[in-house]
Scaffold this motif. Structure first.
Motif, mmCIF file in Angstrom:
data_model
loop_
_atom_site.group_PDB
_atom_site.id
_atom_site.type_symbol
_atom_site.label_atom_id
_atom_site.label_comp_id
_atom_site.label_asym_id
_atom_site.label_seq_id
_atom_site.Cartn_x
_atom_site.Cartn_y
_atom_site.Cartn_z
ATOM 1 N N ASP A 35 0.825 -1.211 0.000
ATOM 2 C CA ASP A 35 0.000 0.000 0.000
ATOM 3 C C ASP A 35 0.859 1.261 0.000
ATOM 4 O O ASP A 35 0.589 2.213 -0.727
ATOM 5 N N ILE A 36 1.911 1.244 0.807
ATOM 6 C CA ILE A 36 2.811 2.401 0.868
ATOM 7 C C ILE A 36 3.504 2.605 -0.477
ATOM 8 O O ILE A 36 3.585 3.733 -0.980
ATOM 9 N N ARG A 38 2.543 1.753 -3.479
ATOM 10 C CA ARG A 38 1.587 2.302 -4.450
ATOM 11 C C ARG A 38 1.414 3.796 -4.254
ATOM 12 O O ARG A 38 1.311 4.551 -5.208
ATOM 13 N N ARG A 39 1.354 4.217 -2.996
ATOM 14 C CA ARG A 39 1.105 5.622 -2.672
ATOM 15 C C ARG A 39 2.304 6.520 -2.978
ATOM 16 O O ARG A 39 2.144 7.646 -3.440
ATOM 17 N N ILE A 40 3.521 6.035 -2.743
ATOM 18 C CA ILE A 40 4.694 6.909 -2.867
ATOM 19 C C ILE A 40 5.469 6.747 -4.171
ATOM 20 O O ILE A 40 6.394 7.508 -4.440
ATOM 21 N N GLU A 43 6.157 9.809 -6.274
ATOM 22 C CA GLU A 43 6.779 10.938 -5.590
ATOM 23 C C GLU A 43 8.289 10.778 -5.374
ATOM 24 O O GLU A 43 9.016 11.769 -5.293
#
Length: 105
Positions: A35-36, A38-40, A43
């Protein structure tokens, strides 16, 4: 996204990276790490991932191989190396060069 780096791993293993100014994301299991990531992923250019999380996420991490960024690197955790990072490096060299020039096992 100019050179931003992050680490994903268990709390104790990421403390050294955090002290060096690298963004740290604690993940106690592979589901949280996925999950992390995918989110970062959009960035950060370089994401370090502890070996304990990288090994079970091997199939998921293949999606990042086709793009230049982020580069996801497997690093040992506080428990030491499992050899997974070395194995990934060896495989990447063999794909790129067609021969193992460093390990020669």
């Amino acid at each position: 996204m100019t050179g931003k780096m992050a680490i994903v791993g268990d709390g104790d293993s990421i403390m050294v990276f955090k002290a060096a100014g690298i963004a740290a994301f604690p993940a106690e299991n592979e589901a949280k790490a996925r999950d992390i990531l995918r989110r970062i992923a959009k960035e950060y250019k370089i994401i370090f991932l502890t070996e304990e999380l990288a090994r079970p996420l091997s199939e998921f991490l293949k999606r990042f191989d086709e793009e230049p960024y982020p580069v996801i690197l497997s690093v040992p955790s506080k428990n030491g190396s499992t050899g997974h990072g070395t194995e990934l490096l060896k495989n990447a060299m063999e794909r790129a060069l067609g021969v193992d020039i460093l390990f020669n096992d």
